[in-house]
Design an enzyme around this catalytic site. Structure first.
Site, short mmCIF file in Angstrom:
data_model
loop_
_atom_site.label_atom_id
_atom_site.label_comp_id
_atom_site.label_asym_id
_atom_site.label_seq_id
_atom_site.Cartn_x
_atom_site.Cartn_y
_atom_site.Cartn_z
N GLU A 87 -0.94 -1.33 -4.99
CA GLU A 87 -2.18 -0.58 -5.25
C GLU A 87 -1.97 0.34 -6.45
O GLU A 87 -0.96 1.04 -6.54
CB GLU A 87 -2.58 0.24 -4.03
CG GLU A 87 -3.95 0.88 -4.21
CD GLU A 87 -4.40 1.66 -3.00
OE1 GLU A 87 -4.61 1.07 -1.94
OE2 GLU A 87 -4.55 2.90 -3.12
N ASP B 156 -2.67 1.25 6.82
CA ASP B 156 -1.84 0.98 5.65
C ASP B 156 -1.33 -0.47 5.66
O ASP B 156 -1.19 -1.10 4.62
CB ASP B 156 -0.63 1.92 5.62
CG ASP B 156 -1.03 3.36 5.91
OD1 ASP B 156 -1.14 4.13 4.97
OD2 ASP B 156 -1.26 3.67 7.10
N ASP C 40 0.89 -1.16 0.00
CA ASP C 40 0.00 0.00 0.00
C ASP C 40 0.93 1.21 0.00
O ASP C 40 1.45 1.60 1.05
CB ASP C 40 -0.89 -0.01 1.24
CG ASP C 40 -1.86 1.16 1.25
OD1 ASP C 40 -2.30 1.58 0.17
OD2 ASP C 40 -2.17 1.66 2.35
#
Lengths: 176, 176
Positions: free
Chosen positions: B68, B141, B7
């Protein structure tokens, strides 16, 4: 002072290096582009950008690197790749302990042409004149990379002159 | 199949690895964050992100990396740093020859919770349940990185099953 400018991009990453000091004529060290294929995977493209920049840093041996500051604008897909190419340029320079400066497009335009809204042709014409080149560097990304490097030499010089002036003023204060 | 999820972010880059196959329980391999200081220069931050991801790749030895997919949205300053951290994660994985997949936040949410608009708390709750953890991984996160890894195992599995089904169908066609 030798500065390498980077106009970041995944398809074409412009690279240009100049040598000079504020107030003296500038010299072209080198100019070109690193290209990666739009049909390649992102990982392969980023490896290509990294390898190309590393090769340039090896060849040019700059004292500083100037990278265009990327803003979120226009095409979302393009800007993400541009940000990633810029990040790799900053990473490569920082790994070598080189100072890195980020300049916005309007800062570069204002430094080179006197107008923050100058177009690409005007930038190209001024880069050609300032470096006394026989013709305009192509593609535009290559000329933009040179403009970044010139902007950095001049801004760096301006900052140094300001620092010198401040130092002189401070010395005067002390003498009083 | 061991998957490391990323992330991306400059201040907090979430990292999480899981082991598993579609249809069997998933196992947590590791979870954490790489942090860099907002007061550090961009170059130093990108070096920190690269070093952190390299260390994780050395420790976790994943078969694939899921990152991501970053979109231009919200805070412009933040999204550029996020894109650059994502680019470095992709670069690190690609340099090792690892397959890299990019999943959008809504793909991850839909895979983990059944809804592409699930909130962070719901993602955290499902990650905790799926990995049979005693408590929710923090910060968010870290949980998001695990969600990316889980999403990739499941989507990868689905793709493999589809490929197998297609292969079986093709073999049947040939036999006819």
């Amino acid at each position: 002072m030798r500065v390498m400018g980077v106009d970041p991009g995944l398809t074409r990453c412009g690279l240009g290096a100049v040598e000079g000091r504020p107030g003296t004529p500038l010299t072209l060290v080198g100019v070109g582009v690193v290209r990666t294929g739009a049909d390649e995977e992102l990982g392969a493209r980023l490896i290509g950008i990294e390898a190309g920049i590393e090769q340039w840093l090896d060849d040019v041996r700059p004292d500083a690197v100037a990278v265009e500051r990327v803003f979120s604008q226009h095409n979302v897909r393009t800007v993400m790749g541009t940000a990633q190419a810029a990040g790799i340029a900053v990473l490569c320079a920082a790994r070598r302990g080189l100072p890195v400066a980020l300049h916005t497009p309007s800062e570069v335009k204002a430094a080179i042409t006197g107008s923050g809204t100058a177009d690409k042709k005007q930038i190209g014409a001024m880069v050609t004149r300032l470096l006394r080149l026989p013709e305009m560097p192509k593609p535009a990304d290559a000329a933009d990379a040179l403009a970044l490097a010139i902007c950095h030499v001049w801004r760096g010089g301006a900052q140094s002159r300001l620092a010198e002036a401040l130092a002189r003023a401070t010395r005067k204060d002390v003498r009083r």
